[in-house]
Write a protein that holds these residues in place. Structure first.
Motif, PDB file in Angstrom:
ATOM      1  N   GLN A  37       0.952  -1.326  -0.001  1.00  0.00           N
ATOM      2  CA  GLN A  37       0.120   0.003  -0.148  1.00  0.00           C
ATOM      3  C   GLN A  37       0.780   1.186   0.018  1.00  0.00           C
ATOM      4  OE1 GLN A  37      -2.549   0.422   3.630  1.00  0.00           O
ATOM      5  NE2 GLN A  37      -0.602  -0.088   4.846  1.00  0.00           N
ATOM      6  N   ASN A  38       1.907   1.193   0.113  1.00  0.00           N
ATOM      7  CA  ASN A  38       3.161   2.501   0.368  1.00  0.00           C
ATOM      8  C   ASN A  38       3.725   2.449  -1.018  1.00  0.00           C
ATOM      9  OD1 ASN A  38       2.786   2.802   3.053  1.00  0.00           O
ATOM     10  ND2 ASN A  38       3.754   1.215   3.518  1.00  0.00           N
ATOM     11  N   GLY A  39       3.375   1.639  -1.956  1.00  0.00           N
ATOM     12  CA  GLY A  39       3.615   1.863  -3.322  1.00  0.00           C
ATOM     13  C   GLY A  39       5.070   0.942  -3.934  1.00  0.00           C
ATOM     14  N   GLN A  40       5.240   0.061  -3.067  1.00  0.00           N
ATOM     15  CA  GLN A  40       6.541  -0.917  -3.366  1.00  0.00           C
ATOM     16  C   GLN A  40       6.162  -2.159  -4.091  1.00  0.00           C
ATOM     17  OE1 GLN A  40       8.074  -0.827   0.578  1.00  0.00           O
ATOM     18  NE2 GLN A  40       9.219   1.301   0.053  1.00  0.00           N
ATOM     19  N   LEU A  41       6.960  -2.303  -5.030  1.00  0.00           N
ATOM     20  CA  LEU A  41       6.684  -3.444  -5.862  1.00  0.00           C
ATOM     21  C   LEU A  41       6.800  -4.898  -5.264  1.00  0.00           C
ATOM     22  CD1 LEU A  41       5.769  -4.557  -8.782  1.00  0.00           C
ATOM     23  CD2 LEU A  41       7.861  -4.529  -9.420  1.00  0.00           C
ATOM     24  N   ILE A  42       5.934  -5.762  -5.027  1.00  0.00           N
ATOM     25  CA  ILE A  42       6.107  -7.094  -4.318  1.00  0.00           C
ATOM     26  C   ILE A  42       6.617  -8.135  -5.181  1.00  0.00           C
ATOM     27  CG2 ILE A  42       5.316  -8.815  -2.904  1.00  0.00           C
ATOM     28  CD1 ILE A  42       3.772  -6.720  -1.438  1.00  0.00           C
ATOM     29  N   ALA A  43       5.588  -8.216  -6.275  1.00  0.00           N
ATOM     30  CA  ALA A  43       6.164  -9.373  -7.308  1.00  0.00           C
ATOM     31  C   ALA A  43       5.162  -8.849  -8.683  1.00  0.00           C
ATOM     32  CB  ALA A  43       5.488 -10.897  -6.806  1.00  0.00           C
ATOM     33  N   GLN A  44       5.785  -9.693  -9.785  1.00  0.00           N
ATOM     34  CA  GLN A  44       5.121  -9.383 -10.895  1.00  0.00           C
ATOM     35  C   GLN A  44       5.013 -10.708 -11.790  1.00  0.00           C
ATOM     36  OE1 GLN A  44       7.225  -6.372 -13.399  1.00  0.00           O
ATOM     37  NE2 GLN A  44       8.979  -7.032 -12.260  1.00  0.00           N
ATOM     38  N   ALA A  45       4.031 -10.677 -12.858  1.00  0.00           N
ATOM     39  CA  ALA A  45       3.945 -11.920 -13.580  1.00  0.00           C
ATOM     40  C   ALA A  45       3.322 -11.547 -14.964  1.00  0.00           C
ATOM     41  CB  ALA A  45       3.069 -12.912 -13.138  1.00  0.00           C
ATOM     42  N   GLY A  46       3.636 -11.905 -16.187  1.00  0.00           N
ATOM     43  CA  GLY A  46       3.160 -11.999 -17.294  1.00  0.00           C
ATOM     44  C   GLY A  46       3.989 -11.143 -18.106  1.00  0.00           C
ATOM     45  N   GLN A  47       3.275 -10.334 -19.271  1.00  0.00           N
ATOM     46  CA  GLN A  47       4.340  -9.686 -20.160  1.00  0.00           C
ATOM     47  C   GLN A  47       4.513  -8.384 -19.465  1.00  0.00           C
ATOM     48  OE1 GLN A  47       2.021  -9.419 -23.830  1.00  0.00           O
ATOM     49  NE2 GLN A  47       1.189 -11.329 -23.231  1.00  0.00           N
ATOM     50  N   THR A  48       5.774  -8.361 -18.827  1.00  0.00           N
ATOM     51  CA  THR A  48       6.006  -6.944 -17.792  1.00  0.00           C
ATOM     52  C   THR A  48       7.118  -6.225 -18.679  1.00  0.00           C
ATOM     53  OG1 THR A  48       7.379  -8.238 -16.575  1.00  0.00           O
ATOM     54  CG2 THR A  48       5.243  -7.943 -15.762  1.00  0.00           C
ATOM     55  N   GLN A  49       7.555  -6.611 -19.707  1.00  0.00           N
ATOM     56  CA  GLN A  49       8.787  -6.263 -20.477  1.00  0.00           C
ATOM     57  C   GLN A  49       8.278  -4.667 -20.899  1.00  0.00           C
ATOM     58  OE1 GLN A  49       7.223  -8.971 -21.298  1.00  0.00           O
ATOM     59  NE2 GLN A  49       8.737 -10.525 -21.706  1.00  0.00           N
ATOM     60  N   GLY A  50       8.854  -3.570 -20.926  1.00  0.00           N
ATOM     61  CA  GLY A  50       8.537  -2.358 -21.201  1.00  0.00           C
ATOM     62  C   GLY A  50       7.820  -1.467 -20.493  1.00  0.00           C
ATOM     63  N   ILE A  51       7.388  -2.121 -19.373  1.00  0.00           N
ATOM     64  CA  ILE A  51       6.463  -1.382 -18.452  1.00  0.00           C
ATOM     65  C   ILE A  51       7.400  -0.943 -17.003  1.00  0.00           C
ATOM     66  CG2 ILE A  51       4.375  -1.290 -16.866  1.00  0.00           C
ATOM     67  CD1 ILE A  51       3.181  -3.616 -19.055  1.00  0.00           C
ATOM     68  N   ASP A  52       7.343   0.329 -16.911  1.00  0.00           N
ATOM     69  CA  ASP A  52       7.861   0.652 -15.621  1.00  0.00           C
ATOM     70  C   ASP A  52       7.265   0.171 -14.572  1.00  0.00           C
ATOM     71  OD1 ASP A  52       9.395   2.021 -13.818  1.00  0.00           O
ATOM     72  OD2 ASP A  52       9.290   4.147 -14.732  1.00  0.00           O
ATOM     73  N   ALA A  53       7.741  -0.883 -13.879  1.00  0.00           N
ATOM     74  CA  ALA A  53       6.881  -1.367 -12.533  1.00  0.00           C
ATOM     75  C   ALA A  53       7.013  -0.522 -11.543  1.00  0.00           C
ATOM     76  CB  ALA A  53       7.459  -2.908 -12.358  1.00  0.00           C
ATOM     77  N   THR A  54       8.270   0.134 -11.136  1.00  0.00           N
ATOM     78  CA  THR A  54       8.225   0.817  -9.986  1.00  0.00           C
ATOM     79  C   THR A  54       7.397   2.330 -10.165  1.00  0.00           C
ATOM     80  OG1 THR A  54      10.636   0.459 -10.369  1.00  0.00           O
ATOM     81  CG2 THR A  54      10.131   2.106  -8.610  1.00  0.00           C
ATOM     82  N   SER A  55       7.273   2.667 -11.196  1.00  0.00           N
ATOM     83  CA  SER A  55       6.532   3.856 -11.406  1.00  0.00           C
ATOM     84  C   SER A  55       4.902   3.502 -11.368  1.00  0.00           C
ATOM     85  CB  SER A  55       6.694   4.626 -12.887  1.00  0.00           C
ATOM     86  OG  SER A  55       7.731   5.025 -12.937  1.00  0.00           O
ATOM     87  N   LEU A  56       4.739   2.343 -12.012  1.00  0.00           N
ATOM     88  CA  LEU A  56       3.080   1.708 -12.047  1.00  0.00           C
ATOM     89  C   LEU A  56       2.839   1.349 -10.686  1.00  0.00           C
ATOM     90  CD1 LEU A  56       1.388  -0.845 -14.281  1.00  0.00           C
ATOM     91  CD2 LEU A  56       1.842  -1.657 -11.982  1.00  0.00           C
ATOM     92  N   ALA A  57       3.915   0.965  -9.639  1.00  0.00           N
ATOM     93  CA  ALA A  57       3.616   0.398  -8.378  1.00  0.00           C
ATOM     94  C   ALA A  57       3.179   1.812  -7.553  1.00  0.00           C
ATOM     95  CB  ALA A  57       4.977  -0.118  -7.565  1.00  0.00           C
TER      96      ALA A  57
END
Lengths: 169, 195
Positions: A37-57
């Motif tokens: 809930q504080n915006g930190q990424l814990i895990a991801q799956a699927g087609q995540t290439q090309g997506i800025d996961a840190t910003s998304l989180a």
């Protein structure tokens, strides 16, 4: 401080990753993310290439936080689902157990109905893993977790390495 | 709320820059972003109005190197400083591990500084904690402007407990990294020693 702390262990991380993989397949989604809930990424799956996961989180946590604020304002306990509909891509956000945010990114290969159904099923499984993690964390003090790190280690990070990262431009 | 990930060997912490409107919180983050090597930073996000006033928050992820195989990641946030954005400030303050209070040194902002500091204390109290329990530092910004209060005056009103404080001109970068390094270190030390 910190009053609460999340600690992720290898065993639980593997469980979470496998649940996310399964959700991604069953919901026919493009990608799934788990964010605290504080915006930190814990895990991801699927087609995540090309997506800025840190910003998304960070942005999804902000979005969920603002929605919770709205709910409180209106006297609702919470709004359980947040859905952003785009032209080609859509985002489905749900709060799992009040602490974790499940983000499902999907396109025309899936539908909101299918995503909702699958999210409901896998949220329960995720919730169980996080309950276990909380129990595990409450039985161990943070200082024990960080025990191998000494004050000298911290000092050396700030003495030597850091200035190299900040360059004059 | 810090997040220690044993699977990816990462320590994640949240630092919030707090202070009155136009004191230079966003300027601090912009300077850090501009002067940090690409491999150590992520994208900076600013949720701002058309007039570049912070509407919700600014966000900058930084990696400050490894400690015994753990990557140390810091998420820097700013709050919107304007008084009427208090609901947003409360949200951003949730789960904070360290606070940088940015004060505006100009004499006519004395009251705004105090009001913002009181607001910070109140919002932390609502979270069940207090400023004394959260690692924090104070930055006296805009030291290059005329009509500024002396550091002694600022210290007396804003820093009675004597936490680390820094003079700064954030637009030129003076004091910006010293502030960041000190709060990051305080957060890690607190994390290590917390029971």
């Amino acid at each position: 401080m910190p009053s609460t702390q999340m600690i992720m262990y290898e065993e639980e991380y593997q469980k979470i990753s496998s649940i996310l993989d399964q959700l991604c397949q069953d919901a026919k989604s493009k990608a799934c993310y788990l964010v605290d809930q504080n915006g930190q990424l814990i895990a991801q799956a699927g087609q995540t290439q090309g997506i800025d996961a840190t910003s998304l989180a960070s942005l999804t946590a902000g979005s969920i936080a603002a929605t919770s604020g709205l709910a409180k304002l209106l006297g609702e306990q919470h709004f359980s689902v947040l859905f952003h509909e785009g032209k080609d891509q859509h985002i489905h956000l749900t709060s799992v157990g009040g602490q974790i945010i499940l983000v499902v990114l999907f396109d025309q290969r899936s539908t909101i109905g299918l995503v909702r159904l699958r999210v409901k099923k896998y949220s329960q499984q995720l919730s169980q893993v996080f309950t276990l993690l909380e129990e595990k964390a409450s039985n161990t003090s943070p200082s024990a977790q960080m025990g191998e790190i000494t004050d000298d280690d911290i000092d050396s990070l700030f003495r030597e390495d850091l200035d190299q990262l900040f360059r004059e431009s | 709320m810090s997040f220690i990930n044993y699977s990816s060997r990462e320590i994640n912490c949240k630092i919030v820059y707090y202070g009155p409107g136009l004191c230079g919180k966003t300027t601090n983050l912009q300077f850090i972003y501009n002067r940090t090597k690409p491999e150590a930073k992520g994208k900076m996000i600013s949720l701002a109005t058309e007039t570049e006033r912070t509407l919700f928050f600014d966000f900058l992820p930084l990696s400050l190197g490894d400690i015994r195989g753990f990557k140390t990641r810091f998420h820097l946030y700013t709050v919107p400083g304007q008084v009427f954005y208090d609901a947003s400030r409360k949200l951003i303050l949730k789960g904070v591990d360290g606070v940088v209070f940015v004060a505006d040194s100009q004499r006519d902002r004395e009251e705004a500084n105090l009001e913002s500091l009181d607001n910070l204390k109140q919002n932390l109290k609502e979270q069940g904690t207090s400023l004394d329990q959260v690692p924090h530092v104070i930055q006296y910004n805009k030291r290059d402007l005329p009509n500024v209060c002396s550091v002694l005056e600022l210290r007396k009103s804003l820093n009675p407990t004597g936490v680390p404080d820094f003079e700064a001109v954030a637009s030129q970068g003076d004091g910006v990294f010293e502030t960041l390094k000190t709060i990051a270190k305080l957060v890690l030390v607190e994390l290590r020693s917390s029971k």
